[in-house]
Scaffold this motif. Structure first.
Motif, PDB file in Angstrom:
ATOM      1  N   PHE A 101      12.440  -6.304  -8.122  1.00  0.00           N
ATOM      2  CA  PHE A 101      11.577  -7.374  -7.610  1.00  0.00           C
ATOM      3  C   PHE A 101      10.145  -6.859  -7.564  1.00  0.00           C
ATOM      4  CE2 PHE A 101      13.558  -5.095  -4.083  1.00  0.00           C
ATOM      5  CZ  PHE A 101      12.456  -4.627  -3.364  1.00  0.00           C
ATOM      6  N   ASP A 102       9.199  -7.785  -7.575  1.00  0.00           N
ATOM      7  CA  ASP A 102       7.786  -7.456  -7.472  1.00  0.00           C
ATOM      8  C   ASP A 102       7.300  -7.644  -6.043  1.00  0.00           C
ATOM      9  OD1 ASP A 102       7.171  -6.793 -10.213  1.00  0.00           O
ATOM     10  OD2 ASP A 102       7.436  -8.921 -10.668  1.00  0.00           O
ATOM     11  N   ARG A 103       6.192  -7.017  -5.750  1.00  0.00           N
ATOM     12  CA  ARG A 103       5.587  -7.196  -4.432  1.00  0.00           C
ATOM     13  C   ARG A 103       4.864  -8.541  -4.355  1.00  0.00           C
ATOM     14  NH1 ARG A 103       2.052  -2.176  -2.579  1.00  0.00           N
ATOM     15  NH2 ARG A 103       1.579  -1.797  -4.764  1.00  0.00           N
ATOM     16  N   THR A 104       4.746  -9.038  -3.151  1.00  0.00           N
ATOM     17  CA  THR A 104       3.970 -10.264  -2.925  1.00  0.00           C
ATOM     18  C   THR A 104       2.716  -9.981  -2.119  1.00  0.00           C
ATOM     19  OG1 THR A 104       5.269 -10.758  -0.945  1.00  0.00           O
ATOM     20  CG2 THR A 104       6.018 -11.713  -3.033  1.00  0.00           C
ATOM     21  N   SER A 105       2.607  -8.780  -1.570  1.00  0.00           N
ATOM     22  CA  SER A 105       1.452  -8.425  -0.748  1.00  0.00           C
ATOM     23  C   SER A 105       1.158  -6.946  -0.917  1.00  0.00           C
ATOM     24  CB  SER A 105       1.733  -8.736   0.725  1.00  0.00           C
ATOM     25  OG  SER A 105       0.706  -8.223   1.553  1.00  0.00           O
ATOM     26  N   LEU A 106      -0.131  -6.593  -0.841  1.00  0.00           N
ATOM     27  CA  LEU A 106      -0.547  -5.197  -0.865  1.00  0.00           C
ATOM     28  C   LEU A 106      -0.793  -4.656   0.538  1.00  0.00           C
ATOM     29  CD1 LEU A 106      -2.988  -5.017  -3.925  1.00  0.00           C
ATOM     30  CD2 LEU A 106      -0.497  -4.776  -3.857  1.00  0.00           C
ATOM     31  N   ALA A 107      -0.600  -5.477   1.549  1.00  0.00           N
ATOM     32  CA  ALA A 107      -0.806  -5.034   2.927  1.00  0.00           C
ATOM     33  C   ALA A 107       0.296  -4.071   3.339  1.00  0.00           C
ATOM     34  CB  ALA A 107      -0.837  -6.232   3.870  1.00  0.00           C
ATOM     35  N   LEU A 108      -0.050  -3.093   4.158  1.00  0.00           N
ATOM     36  CA  LEU A 108       0.967  -2.215   4.727  1.00  0.00           C
ATOM     37  C   LEU A 108       1.871  -3.025   5.637  1.00  0.00           C
ATOM     38  CD1 LEU A 108      -1.222   0.895   5.612  1.00  0.00           C
ATOM     39  CD2 LEU A 108       0.670   0.864   3.974  1.00  0.00           C
ATOM     40  N   PRO A 109       3.171  -2.790   5.591  1.00  0.00           N
ATOM     41  CA  PRO A 109       4.083  -3.584   6.419  1.00  0.00           C
ATOM     42  C   PRO A 109       3.974  -3.213   7.899  1.00  0.00           C
ATOM     43  CG  PRO A 109       5.285  -1.859   5.281  1.00  0.00           C
ATOM     44  CD  PRO A 109       3.892  -1.829   4.736  1.00  0.00           C
TER      45      PRO A 109
ATOM     46  N   GLY B   6       4.073   4.383  -3.424  1.00  0.00           N
ATOM     47  CA  GLY B   6       4.109   4.655  -4.851  1.00  0.00           C
ATOM     48  C   GLY B   6       2.963   4.042  -5.614  1.00  0.00           C
ATOM     49  N   GLY B   7       2.362   2.991  -5.052  1.00  0.00           N
ATOM     50  CA  GLY B   7       1.271   2.288  -5.701  1.00  0.00           C
ATOM     51  C   GLY B   7       0.254   1.838  -4.680  1.00  0.00           C
ATOM     52  N   PRO B   8      -0.759   1.098  -5.117  1.00  0.00           N
ATOM     53  CA  PRO B   8      -1.852   0.710  -4.232  1.00  0.00           C
ATOM     54  C   PRO B   8      -1.412  -0.150  -3.060  1.00  0.00           C
ATOM     55  CG  PRO B   8      -2.483   0.433  -6.528  1.00  0.00           C
ATOM     56  CD  PRO B   8      -1.010   0.705  -6.515  1.00  0.00           C
ATOM     57  N   VAL B   9      -2.044   0.104  -1.920  1.00  0.00           N
ATOM     58  CA  VAL B   9      -1.934  -0.743  -0.739  1.00  0.00           C
ATOM     59  C   VAL B   9      -3.334  -0.944  -0.184  1.00  0.00           C
ATOM     60  CG1 VAL B   9       0.422  -0.078  -0.120  1.00  0.00           C
ATOM     61  CG2 VAL B   9      -1.502   1.283   0.727  1.00  0.00           C
ATOM     62  N   GLU B  10      -3.485  -1.961   0.625  1.00  0.00           N
ATOM     63  CA  GLU B  10      -4.781  -2.205   1.263  1.00  0.00           C
ATOM     64  C   GLU B  10      -5.006  -1.178   2.373  1.00  0.00           C
ATOM     65  OE1 GLU B  10      -5.250  -7.037   0.699  1.00  0.00           O
ATOM     66  OE2 GLU B  10      -4.502  -6.230   2.596  1.00  0.00           O
TER      67      GLU B  10
END
Length: 793
Positions: free
Chosen positions: A553-561, A585-589
């Motif tokens: 599945f793909d992400r829907t948000s780059l925000a940290l959970p 593993g990849g970019p987050v805000e």
């Protein structure tokens, strides 16, 4: 392969035996054929470790840093050494073919498998991937360049059609695969998706350019289940259908007899299979030897530091000996060392960030916030076998009447594979949970089919879970959970029995999990703040979860959970020396990035996570990483973000402009540019001069420590008459220097860096090009024109 005549061997086989060889014997083996001296070829998933033929926690594997981390090293020599280590691991586990590296690109940071790919840039991906391939194959094990091609999204990944124009395909997405062929890769994997209307197992791209103009002489294996036709895929340049023993190619003999598929097509495929067998030591009684490697754990520790990217540092790092450190965050004590999905392995040991820092300084710890993650399976730390009190659980296969067919002692409550036997109807996982905390525990069972969970003989879950997906990553790795909240008393032991019914095409994955009660969110956050207030330094480890970054599945948000951003700001309010470690593993805000003393990226760092981070924080090693992909300040700023197919089609409308190229075209400023990364010293770029094959760059270490710099060269041509990126990476080299030392490095700029793709092939636009030189795609202090180099003002 000297003196080996593959045509003679192929000629010994009739159609029946040729067809048999072209589909796997099992999920992880090919068929043997004694009449031509062929033993079974064993394959295993990668890329961060060699799992072997099964998902069994008792068979441990070394766990390397994630591919994003390997690309962040910008160090082909180090990646080659890691590849050779993987070859030794493969031989230790009896594996001939490693299903890695993944050479797809970071087209968008939303891609769920982002962590398993190297970079947004085709050249960086190409060179790091080629180094990985060379390292693995120098150890006598085949590497597999996957997933050919444009498999850059997990949404509808099994069926989507990637609509990519020919120039973009050749200049961007095919580049790493071409480099893999140039590096001599022995296997290429065709992807699930289609490209421009044809599913990849039937695609003409397998013939041209792969086997045609590139001259690939190895084997094309399908992704697991990606061969979906008989005649069409067999007439294409697809060579091996996996897994087996069932596949559409089981009907090939009839297709040959009917004239729908020529026998000569089978001959070509079998010949390539035999060539692979010869290369890996599976033909004519050859013995595969394990290569000698350096100390594995030390190499993995070195790789963590080399891949760690220091995004920001106001002078807080490196830390001084003897400081008291509050290590906070949900990933601090249980570091996320790898992404979710088929890339996962079971390491023998993991050094968490807390563990690593405790070895070198005084540490206090609490999580601070909780994350909504998948339940925690039973482990040897909290569960015992129900009959002999050894750590772990009992796993049984039962028939329809509940009679035992098989039984085995396992170490985890997460059971992904159980060897099936005739009459198997139910998987049972049975363990005694040691309760160490009073309160309401969340007890869980996962799987498809009918699920039940009994606690001390009382049924608390009884539900039928229908199969609603055909994605193997979900079926075999991440089946759905069902839960019950049960009050338990500390100091007691409870008997847990989870069962799942086995149904057709639902795999065997079964999970028994138990999560204890925790402090309230307010109390947990308050405790973290107090520990930070009373410590010299606060290290806050933030990151993602399996439910955010995983295959399938793909992400829907780059925000940290969760409330991680709130945790960082609350800690920063009481401690000026707040250092944030990003474990994703990849970019987050990172909305607080300019408010804290330092920000480091560890990616998914593998099993030596804590040791590597400690080395960096205390200056034993420099943070060597540079960004392999651009990081946005906020996801709404992304110039390319579409990963969702529409009516089954994913249009690559951005063309050549992905990653930093898209940011440059949009004239937007990201949080951090591709290539960015700080060390513990500073550099002055002083001069660039032309050489026969590129440029020579002079730079000086202007800091107080020795260091390493990644010198990057970009090509630009603003007045071009054809569309092209505003700039693109053409080459790089690394410089090392002592404080005050001046050094020169040569950077090769190959002819391809100036070329563009046309229907007639590669071409070069007449006239001059400009080279931009610096430490990132957004910082290029030196400029050199076609003839007269000059220092940019």
């Amino acid at each position: 392969m000297d003196g080996l005549d593959l045509d003679v061997l192929v000629g010994k086989l009739d159609v029946t035996r040729k067809v048999r060889l072209l589909t796997g014997a099992t999920s992880w083996r090919t068929h043997a054929e004694p009449d031509v001296g062929l033993r079974s070829i064993v394959v295993s998933d990668g890329p961060i470790g060699v799992r072997g033929q099964g998902w069994d926690e008792r068979s441990t594997s070394l766990a390397l840093p994630s591919p994003t981390a390997l690309a962040a090293t910008w160090d082909v020599e180090l990646v080659g050494r890691l590849g050779r280590l993987l070859a030794a691991e493969a031989r230790r586990k009896g594996v001939d073919v490693l299903l890695a590296p993944t050479l797809n690109l970071h087209r968008s940071p939303f891609a769920g498998r982002h962590f398993e790919c190297y970079s947004e840039d085709p050249l960086l991906t190409a060179r790091i991937g080629a180094a990985y391939i060379t390292g693995v194959q120098n150890g006598g094990v085949a590497a597999t360049a996957k997933h050919y091609v444009a498999n850059d999204s997990e949404t509808e990944r099994m069926t989507l059609n990637a609509d990519v124009d020919e120039r973009t395909l050749h200049e961007v997405y095919l580049v790493p695969f071409e480099a893999a062929v140039e590096a001599g890769v022995w296997v290429v994997m065709s992807a699930y998706n289609g490209v421009n209307g044809t599913t990849m197992s039937e695609s003409p791209l397998l013939e041209e350019p792969l086997k045609g103009s590139w001259g690939f002489d190895g084997l094309v294996v399908s992704d697991w289940g990606a061969v979906r036709s008989t005649e069409a895929s067999a007439r294409a340049a697809q060579d091996l259908a996996m897994p087996g023993p069932e596949s559409p190619w089981n009907d090939l003999e009839k297709a040959v007899v009917n004239g729908d598929v020529p026998e000569s097509a089978l001959d070509l495929k079998v010949r390539r299979l035999l060539r692979l067998a010869a290369r890996v030591g599976a033909l004519n009684g050859a013995t595969a030897e394990s290569p000698e490697v350096e100390a594995p754990l030390e190499l993995l520790r070195e790789a963590v530091a080399a891949s760690t990217v220091l995004l920001r540092n106001d002078g807080a790092l490196p830390l001084s000996p003897g400081v008291k450190v509050a290590v906070l965050g949900p990933n601090a004590a249980t570091a996320r060392i790898q992404g979710g999905g088929s890339a996962g392995v079971y390491p023998e040991s993991v050094v968490s960030f807390v563990d690593g820092l405790e070895e070198v300084t005084e540490v206090v710890h609490t999580a601070g916030v909780r994350l909504a993650d998948r339940p925690a399976p039973l482990t040897t730390g909290n569960a015992r076998h129900p009959h002999h009190d050894e750590p772990g659980v009992l796993v049984r296969l039962l028939d329809a009447d509940g009679a035992e067919l098989t039984a085995e002692h396992r170490f985890l409550g997460r059971i992904l594979e159980v060897p099936l036997v005739d009459g198997a109807h139910t998987v049972e996982v049975h363990g005694k949970l040691a309760v160490d905390v009073d309160g309401r525990w969340r007890l869980s069972v996962a799987g498809f089919g009918r699920l039940t969970l009994d606690v001390d003989g009382v049924r608390v879950v009884d539900e039928d879970v229908p199969l609603d997906t055909d994605d193997p990553a979900v079926i075999h790795l991440t089946p759905p959970y069902r839960h019950a909240d049960v009050r338990l008393e500390a100091g007691t032991t409870v008997d847990l029995v989870a069962r799942r019914e086995l149904r057709k095409d639902t795999g065997t994955a079964t999970v028994l999990a138990a999560d204890p009660p925790r402090l309230s969110e307010a109390d947990e956050l308050a405790l973290a703040v107090e520990l930070a207030r009373t410590s010299d330094v606060a290290v806050v480890v933030v990151g993602t979860t399996d439910e955010i970054e995983s295959e399938g599945f793909d992400r829907t948000s780059l925000a940290l959970p969760g409330r991680q951003d709130e945790l960082v700001r609350a800690v920063r309010a009481v401690n000026d020396k707040t250092i944030v470690v990003v474990n994703s593993g990849g970019p987050v805000e990172l909305p607080w990035r300019d408010e804290v003393a330092a920000v480091l990226l560890t990616w998914f760092p593998g099993q030596e996570a804590g040791h590597g981070l400690a080395d960096v924080l205390f200056g034993v090693r420099e943070p060597g990483g540079r960004l392999p992909t651009t990081w946005a300040a906020a996801q709404q700023d992304l110039p390319v973000s579409n990963v969702v197919p529409k009516d089954g089609v994913l249009r690559y409308d951005e063309g050549l402009h992905i990653g930093y190229r898209a940011w440059r075209r949009a004239n937007q400023e990201p949080a951090y540019w591709f290539g960015h990364g700080l060390g513990y010293t500073t550099w002055a770029y002083e001069q660039v001069t032309a050489t026969a094959d590129g440029v020579k760059v002079r730079l000086r270490n202007t800091g107080e420590r020795a260091g390493r710099e990644v010198v990057q060269v970009y090509v630009t041509r603003p007045e071009s008459e054809i569309e092209r990126p505003e700039r693109h990476l053409a080459g790089w080299a690394t410089a090392t220097a002592a404080p005050g030392e001046t050094v020169e490095v040569d950077v090769e700029v190959p002819e391809r860096a100036y070329q563009h793709w046309t229907p007639e092939g590669w071409a070069t636009e007449p006239g001059g090009f400009t080279l931009l030189i610096g430490p990132s795609a957004g910082d290029t202090p030196l400029t050199m024109g076609e003839r007269s180099p000059r220092v940019a003002e």
